[in-house]
Design a protein around this motif. Structure first.
Motif, PDB file in Angstrom:
ATOM      1  N   GLU A 147       0.844  -1.194   0.000  1.00  0.00           N
ATOM      2  CA  GLU A 147       0.000   0.000   0.000  1.00  0.00           C
ATOM      3  C   GLU A 147       0.883   1.249   0.000  1.00  0.00           C
ATOM      4  O   GLU A 147       1.887   1.316   0.713  1.00  0.00           O
ATOM      5  CB  GLU A 147      -0.893   0.019   1.241  1.00  0.00           C
ATOM      6  N   GLU A 148       0.486   2.226  -0.794  1.00  0.00           N
ATOM      7  CA  GLU A 148       1.276   3.440  -0.913  1.00  0.00           C
ATOM      8  C   GLU A 148       1.288   4.217   0.402  1.00  0.00           C
ATOM      9  O   GLU A 148       0.285   4.318   1.102  1.00  0.00           O
ATOM     10  CB  GLU A 148       0.724   4.327  -2.036  1.00  0.00           C
ATOM     11  N   ASP A 149       2.452   4.756   0.740  1.00  0.00           N
ATOM     12  CA  ASP A 149       2.631   5.620   1.912  1.00  0.00           C
ATOM     13  C   ASP A 149       3.461   6.814   1.455  1.00  0.00           C
ATOM     14  O   ASP A 149       4.644   6.933   1.776  1.00  0.00           O
ATOM     15  CB  ASP A 149       3.328   4.849   3.041  1.00  0.00           C
ATOM     16  N   ALA A 150       2.816   7.682   0.694  1.00  0.00           N
ATOM     17  CA  ALA A 150       3.551   8.775   0.050  1.00  0.00           C
ATOM     18  C   ALA A 150       4.145   9.756   1.054  1.00  0.00           C
ATOM     19  O   ALA A 150       5.132  10.434   0.758  1.00  0.00           O
ATOM     20  CB  ALA A 150       2.639   9.518  -0.925  1.00  0.00           C
ATOM     21  N   VAL A 151       3.556   9.862   2.257  1.00  0.00           N
ATOM     22  CA  VAL A 151       4.128  10.759   3.267  1.00  0.00           C
ATOM     23  C   VAL A 151       5.185  10.045   4.100  1.00  0.00           C
ATOM     24  O   VAL A 151       5.767  10.624   5.004  1.00  0.00           O
ATOM     25  CB  VAL A 151       3.034  11.348   4.186  1.00  0.00           C
ATOM     26  N   MET A 152       5.433   8.767   3.828  1.00  0.00           N
ATOM     27  CA  MET A 152       6.548   7.978   4.360  1.00  0.00           C
ATOM     28  C   MET A 152       6.532   7.873   5.884  1.00  0.00           C
ATOM     29  O   MET A 152       7.555   7.947   6.536  1.00  0.00           O
ATOM     30  CB  MET A 152       7.880   8.551   3.867  1.00  0.00           C
ATOM     31  N   LEU A 153       5.363   7.673   6.467  1.00  0.00           N
ATOM     32  CA  LEU A 153       5.255   7.511   7.915  1.00  0.00           C
ATOM     33  C   LEU A 153       5.867   6.200   8.383  1.00  0.00           C
ATOM     34  O   LEU A 153       6.416   6.112   9.484  1.00  0.00           O
ATOM     35  CB  LEU A 153       3.783   7.560   8.343  1.00  0.00           C
ATOM     36  N   ASP A 154       5.751   5.151   7.573  1.00  0.00           N
ATOM     37  CA  ASP A 154       6.217   3.829   7.982  1.00  0.00           C
ATOM     38  C   ASP A 154       7.672   3.566   7.612  1.00  0.00           C
ATOM     39  O   ASP A 154       8.206   2.509   7.944  1.00  0.00           O
ATOM     40  CB  ASP A 154       5.340   2.744   7.350  1.00  0.00           C
ATOM     41  N   ASN A 155       8.309   4.503   6.907  1.00  0.00           N
ATOM     42  CA  ASN A 155       9.698   4.281   6.521  1.00  0.00           C
ATOM     43  C   ASN A 155      10.610   4.266   7.746  1.00  0.00           C
ATOM     44  O   ASN A 155      10.376   4.964   8.739  1.00  0.00           O
ATOM     45  CB  ASN A 155      10.163   5.359   5.549  1.00  0.00           C
ATOM     46  N   ILE A 156      11.647   3.458   7.664  1.00  0.00           N
ATOM     47  CA  ILE A 156      12.587   3.310   8.766  1.00  0.00           C
ATOM     48  C   ILE A 156      13.659   4.394   8.674  1.00  0.00           C
ATOM     49  O   ILE A 156      14.245   4.625   7.615  1.00  0.00           O
ATOM     50  CB  ILE A 156      13.249   1.918   8.740  1.00  0.00           C
ATOM     51  N   VAL A 157      13.925   5.065   9.804  1.00  0.00           N
ATOM     52  CA  VAL A 157      14.988   6.068   9.874  1.00  0.00           C
ATOM     53  C   VAL A 157      15.909   5.699  11.036  1.00  0.00           C
ATOM     54  O   VAL A 157      15.528   4.981  11.957  1.00  0.00           O
ATOM     55  CB  VAL A 157      14.426   7.495  10.068  1.00  0.00           C
ATOM     56  N   VAL A 158      17.143   6.209  10.993  1.00  0.00           N
ATOM     57  CA  VAL A 158      18.116   5.891  12.040  1.00  0.00           C
ATOM     58  C   VAL A 158      18.662   7.138  12.730  1.00  0.00           C
ATOM     59  O   VAL A 158      19.344   7.029  13.742  1.00  0.00           O
ATOM     60  CB  VAL A 158      19.302   5.081  11.463  1.00  0.00           C
ATOM     61  N   SER A 159      18.363   8.322  12.207  1.00  0.00           N
ATOM     62  CA  SER A 159      19.007   9.533  12.698  1.00  0.00           C
ATOM     63  C   SER A 159      18.363  10.117  13.945  1.00  0.00           C
ATOM     64  O   SER A 159      18.917  11.036  14.545  1.00  0.00           O
ATOM     65  CB  SER A 159      19.033  10.602  11.590  1.00  0.00           C
ATOM     66  N   ALA A 160      17.190   9.627  14.352  1.00  0.00           N
ATOM     67  CA  ALA A 160      16.554  10.174  15.545  1.00  0.00           C
ATOM     68  C   ALA A 160      17.266   9.709  16.812  1.00  0.00           C
ATOM     69  O   ALA A 160      17.407  10.461  17.774  1.00  0.00           O
ATOM     70  CB  ALA A 160      15.079   9.768  15.594  1.00  0.00           C
ATOM     71  N   ASN A 161      17.723   8.449  16.821  1.00  0.00           N
ATOM     72  CA  ASN A 161      18.369   7.911  18.022  1.00  0.00           C
ATOM     73  C   ASN A 161      19.414   6.840  17.707  1.00  0.00           C
ATOM     74  O   ASN A 161      19.806   6.075  18.572  1.00  0.00           O
ATOM     75  CB  ASN A 161      17.313   7.324  18.965  1.00  0.00           C
ATOM     76  N   ARG A 162      19.876   6.777  16.453  1.00  0.00           N
ATOM     77  CA  ARG A 162      20.871   5.804  15.975  1.00  0.00           C
ATOM     78  C   ARG A 162      20.354   4.375  16.010  1.00  0.00           C
ATOM     79  O   ARG A 162      21.110   3.442  15.835  1.00  0.00           O
ATOM     80  CB  ARG A 162      22.171   5.904  16.767  1.00  0.00           C
ATOM     81  N   ASN A 163      19.079   4.199  16.246  1.00  0.00           N
ATOM     82  CA  ASN A 163      18.448   2.890  16.165  1.00  0.00           C
ATOM     83  C   ASN A 163      17.368   2.943  15.098  1.00  0.00           C
ATOM     84  O   ASN A 163      16.772   3.999  14.856  1.00  0.00           O
ATOM     85  CB  ASN A 163      17.822   2.500  17.516  1.00  0.00           C
ATOM     86  N   GLU A 164      17.118   1.814  14.445  1.00  0.00           N
ATOM     87  CA  GLU A 164      16.075   1.794  13.421  1.00  0.00           C
ATOM     88  C   GLU A 164      14.715   2.040  14.063  1.00  0.00           C
ATOM     89  O   GLU A 164      14.315   1.342  15.000  1.00  0.00           O
ATOM     90  CB  GLU A 164      16.089   0.451  12.683  1.00  0.00           C
ATOM     91  N   THR A 165      14.005   3.064  13.550  1.00  0.00           N
ATOM     92  CA  THR A 165      12.734   3.487  14.121  1.00  0.00           C
ATOM     93  C   THR A 165      11.787   3.870  12.996  1.00  0.00           C
ATOM     94  O   THR A 165      12.214   4.485  12.010  1.00  0.00           O
ATOM     95  CB  THR A 165      12.931   4.712  15.048  1.00  0.00           C
ATOM     96  N   ARG A 166      10.531   3.498  13.138  1.00  0.00           N
ATOM     97  CA  ARG A 166       9.542   3.985  12.175  1.00  0.00           C
ATOM     98  C   ARG A 166       9.463   5.502  12.297  1.00  0.00           C
ATOM     99  O   ARG A 166       9.439   6.064  13.387  1.00  0.00           O
ATOM    100  CB  ARG A 166       8.170   3.379  12.454  1.00  0.00           C
ATOM    101  N   ARG A 167       9.430   6.162  11.155  1.00  0.00           N
ATOM    102  CA  ARG A 167       9.448   7.632  11.156  1.00  0.00           C
ATOM    103  C   ARG A 167       8.312   8.212  11.985  1.00  0.00           C
ATOM    104  O   ARG A 167       8.470   9.231  12.660  1.00  0.00           O
ATOM    105  CB  ARG A 167       9.383   8.129   9.706  1.00  0.00           C
ATOM    106  N   ARG A 168       7.147   7.573  11.961  1.00  0.00           N
ATOM    107  CA  ARG A 168       5.999   8.050  12.724  1.00  0.00           C
ATOM    108  C   ARG A 168       6.298   8.057  14.227  1.00  0.00           C
ATOM    109  O   ARG A 168       5.831   8.930  14.968  1.00  0.00           O
ATOM    110  CB  ARG A 168       4.788   7.151  12.453  1.00  0.00           C
ATOM    111  N   GLU A 169       7.102   7.060  14.699  1.00  0.00           N
ATOM    112  CA  GLU A 169       7.345   6.903  16.123  1.00  0.00           C
ATOM    113  C   GLU A 169       8.692   7.472  16.571  1.00  0.00           C
ATOM    114  O   GLU A 169       9.079   7.306  17.728  1.00  0.00           O
ATOM    115  CB  GLU A 169       7.266   5.416  16.488  1.00  0.00           C
ATOM    116  N   ALA A 170       9.397   8.158  15.688  1.00  0.00           N
ATOM    117  CA  ALA A 170      10.692   8.726  16.045  1.00  0.00           C
ATOM    118  C   ALA A 170      10.506   9.844  17.070  1.00  0.00           C
ATOM    119  O   ALA A 170       9.546  10.620  16.985  1.00  0.00           O
ATOM    120  CB  ALA A 170      11.388   9.269  14.799  1.00  0.00           C
TER     121      ALA A 170
END
Length: 776
Positions: A118-141
């Motif tokens: 399913e499309e997530d154009a605002v990328m809420l579910d994408n994984i980021v690492v820069s919030a706390n150096r751990n893999e985190t869903r962007r929504r929950e960063a």
């Protein structure tokens, strides 16, 4: 206070040692079991739920392990020799919601598993690492993480990092020199040295690398760029006052080959030719892989006003590198990376002659080697995570910064940066009142810089080291997150150690809204920065920056609050971000004219001011009305003031000012893309830069002036079309116009006595380009 800190650090050391012993035992079991042939396989495909079209390069991985691959150019995948057990398979990709599926595998059997993404154009579910150096869903960063994707770099025809950073709220890239193209990125109104640039989360970007570095990193080595505005996590350096820019390089997921070329004609006349190659090779068992990238850039100098002096300098650059991994176990991975850059750039006049035979020349010849190794380990339930890392960068720069055909204005700069550290994280099911992630670690940064400019009797011999210990705890669930951290830094140029607290709060009362708040402290040491290593020609002589012998460290406090709204109206996805920021700096650094030195060159002295306050609002909106259309725009309203009026010139007619220079009160960006056909993309992008106050140095002190610039709107258009050559091969043809309305500076200085630093607004005039990209 010292006793409390000692006890806290001793406790963390004991915890780290005990958990490391446990990890070592588990790792031995992993290594022993990693060579297997179960013939338990999972194969299938990933398709778009709305269009039923196959999607390439979707990451497919086994949860709780390093096992994984990616869909190929046809959207299919095959995972072989998996453990004969019940597993969770995860599918994720940029612009799509993450999907999970449970499978039960048996030896000698294969299972088909297909994913509808399913499309997530605002990328809420994408994984980021820069919030706390751990893999985190962007929504929950715990803090806002904006992502510059490879697709955005492509749609905006960005051939390097500098060009792509403009399209994020609160960020603005400016060109500070007509001769050599010295650039810096400002975050929330603060100039470049207030930001920390990371490569794969490592602070290896030195002051020398920062002079031209954001233009020297080619787009084809970038997987994505994560941007955190403000102080962020305690895990990052305390000099990340304005924010952090984390460059994530491309990791091999599946075997592929891409070749591309883009040729631009600056102002319709001067060619800028960029060629790049990317290749990835992954072993059949997915335990080893390597991605190799290379690029070449040849840019001719461009003269805006016909005076024979460049406004955009000449560049010849070559870049080659790789990133590889070896999965030492199902829950451990060793990663190694390296890249080499050689770049020659020159500006001024008479570019065909040796540097000292021209009236003005700014010339550099760089050779940069950067590499790093890291080892990651985690347990299947992710309760324990350990990361060991080291990175280094060696720069050799031959230079000429001179005027008046000075045969002695050649210089030599050598720079060595090195960082090493360890980080351990443990996930508590409950700590006091909520589940939490506790992180502790240590980091050592070393930098040795020597810079010799014999003609100006200047020699910088600077050696720095920073010993750091950090710890933080993040209590979190889907509704609430509280991150509290403390960083200890002992800088050899500062007598006392510095403690920098960081606090981040996230609250999601509803699924469609995120509220966040943060507080961070930081510092800057009294040292040479990137702009000190760049000499600007003014009035036929060179400006040299020197440090006040009484220069003290800067200290800062940064606050931010934000609201992030996500709502779907039928099939229309929307996102609105409103963020307020406030940064207060004590003993702020500023530059003031300090006469001439023994060689007759103008001196600018870095001194401490009373302080400064930078405050403002970032607003960003996204609207995705359909799968064919994506619209995104953002703007920043800000104010940057010294606490007391400061002088910059010895001209008695110029009164001291509180306004910070080169800091517009309003700026923003726009990106849109539209697919009228499946194979065709129409992309429109642009930046707006409001009026700002800039300095204009004259030939004599009495000629120094202050100028309010006009505002600029730089709009670009790109068209691309994909031709399918075979089942796994595709050719793209593209072309476009940069700065359609030619919104560009019109009052450049002329001749050999010009102020080369008097430059503002968009970096390019109206320019035309065409390109192609071949994917195999």
């Amino acid at each position: 206070m010292k006793l409390k800190v000692f006890i806290a650090l001793l406790f963390c050391s004991v915890v780290l040692y005990a958990q490391t012993q446990y990890i070592a035992e588990e790792s031995i079991e992993n290594v022993t079991a990693r060579v297997r042939k179960t013939d338990a396989n999972v194969f299938g495909h990933a398709v778009d739920k709305n269009t039923s079209e196959h999607i390439s390069f979707i990451t497919i991985r086994v949860k709780g392990s390093t096992l994984g691959t990616a869909t190929d150019a046809t959207g299919h995948f095959n995972l072989r020799n998996l453990p004969a057990d019940e597993l969770t398979v995860v599918a994720s990709g940029v612009g799509y919601k993450t999907k999970e599926a449970r499978v039960k595998l048996e030896s000698g059997k294969s299972i088909e598993l297909n994913f509808e993404m399913e499309e997530d154009a605002v990328m809420l579910d994408n994984i980021v690492v820069s919030a706390n150096r751990n893999e985190t869903r962007r929504r929950e960063a715990p803090s806002i993480v904006n992502v510059v994707t490879a697709k955005l770099l492509e749609n905006t025809n960005s051939v390097c990092l500098a060009q792509g950073l403009n399209f994020q709220p609160g960020l603005r890239v400016e060109n500070n020199c007509q001769n050599c193209g010295f650039q810096q990125v400002r975050i929330n109104g603060l100039e470049g040295p207030y930001s920390q640039i990371l490569i794969d989360s490592r602070p290896i970007f030195s002051a020398l690398a920062g002079v031209y570095g954001i233009e020297q990193i080619p787009a084809n080595m970038i997987d994505r760029v994560e941007v955190v505005r403000g102080g962020g996590s305690a895990l990052f350096g305390s000099n990340a006052i304005a924010g952090t820019i984390n460059i994530i390089t491309k990791e091999p997921l599946s075997s592929s080959l891409t070749v591309s070329n883009s040729t631009m004609f600056i102002g319709g006349t001067s060619a800028d030719i960029n060629t790049s190659v990317n290749a990835a090779l992954v072993a059949d068992d997915y335990r080893t892989g390597v991605s190799i990238y290379g690029s070449s850039r040849q840019r001719e100098g461009w003269d805006a006003n016909g005076d024979g002096f460049t406004e955009i300098g000449l560049i010849t650059a070559r870049n080659i590198g790789f990133r590889s991994y070896f999965k030492t176990g199902d829950q451990s991975k060793l990663t190694a990376e390296y890249h080499n850059l050689s770049e020659f750039r020159r500006g001024g006049n008479k570019l065909h002659l040796p540097a000292h035979q021209a009236d003005i020349t700014e010339q550099t010849d760089h050779n940069i080697n950067t590499g790093g190794v890291k080892w990651d380990f985690f347990t299947p339930d992710y309760k324990h995570r350990l990361n060991l890392f080291t990175s280094a960068q060696k720069i050799k720069r031959d230079s000429y910064y001179g005027a008046g055909q000075d045969p002695n204005a050649y210089g030599l700069t050598n720079d060595l940066s090195w960082v090493a550290g360890a980080q351990y994280a443990y996930s508590f099911d409950k700590l006091l009142f909520m589940s939490s992630d506790f992180t502790v670690g240590t980091e050592y940064n070393y930098n040795k810089l020597t810079d010799e400019q014999l003609a100006y009797e200047r020699q910088i011999n600077q050696e720095m080291n920073i010993k750091s210990i950090f710890l933080q705890n993040e209590w979190k669930n889907k509704t609430l997150s509280l991150l509290m951290g403390l960083r200890y830094d002992k800088h050899n140029l500062i007598e006392k150690p510095i403690f920098s607290p960081r606090v981040n709060l996230r609250y999601n009362p509803k699924e469609w809204v995120n509220f966040r708040a943060s507080y961070a402290e930081g510092f800057r040491a009294p040292q040479a920065f990137d702009e000190d290593l760049h000499l600007t020609a003014v009035g036929g002589v060179v400006q040299i920056i020197v440090l006040d012998p009484e220069l003290k460290p800067e200290h800062s406090r940064s606050y931010s609050v934000s609201a992030d709204f996500y709502r779907n109206f039928g099939k229309v996805q929307t996102n609105l971000l409103v963020e307020g920021f406030y940064t207060e700096i004590d003993d702020v650094f500023y530059l003031e004219e300090a006469g001439v030195d023994a060689t007759g060159q103008t001196q600018l002295m870095r001194k401490n001011g009373s302080g400064a306050v930078v405050k403002g609002i970032n607003i960003e909106g996204k609207v995705i009305p359909s799968v064919k259309t994506n619209i995104q725009a953002g703007f920043t309203i800000q104010q940057s003031l010294y606490k007391e009026a400061e002088s910059w010139s010895e001209n008695p007619n110029l009164a001291p000012r509180r306004e910070m220079f080169r800091s517009p009160n309003l700026y923003g960006y726009l990106t849109t893309s539209y697919n009228p056909l499946k194979q065709m993309t129409v992309a429109l992008s642009g930046t707006y830069t409001g009026s700002m106050l800039v300095q204009h140095y004259g030939v004599e002190v009495d000629d120094d002036t202050e100028v309010w610039t006009p505002d600029f709107f730089d709009l670009g258009l790109k068209l691309s079309y994909d031709f399918k050559l075979s089942k796994g091969a595709k050719l793209q043809l593209n072309g476009g116009i940069q700065n359609i309305f030619n919104s560009f500076q019109q009052d450049f200085d002329t001749g050999e006595t010009r102020d080369a630093g008097y430059m503002y607004g968009p970096s390019l005039p109206r320019s035309f380009y065409a390109g192609l990209k071949l994917n195999l």
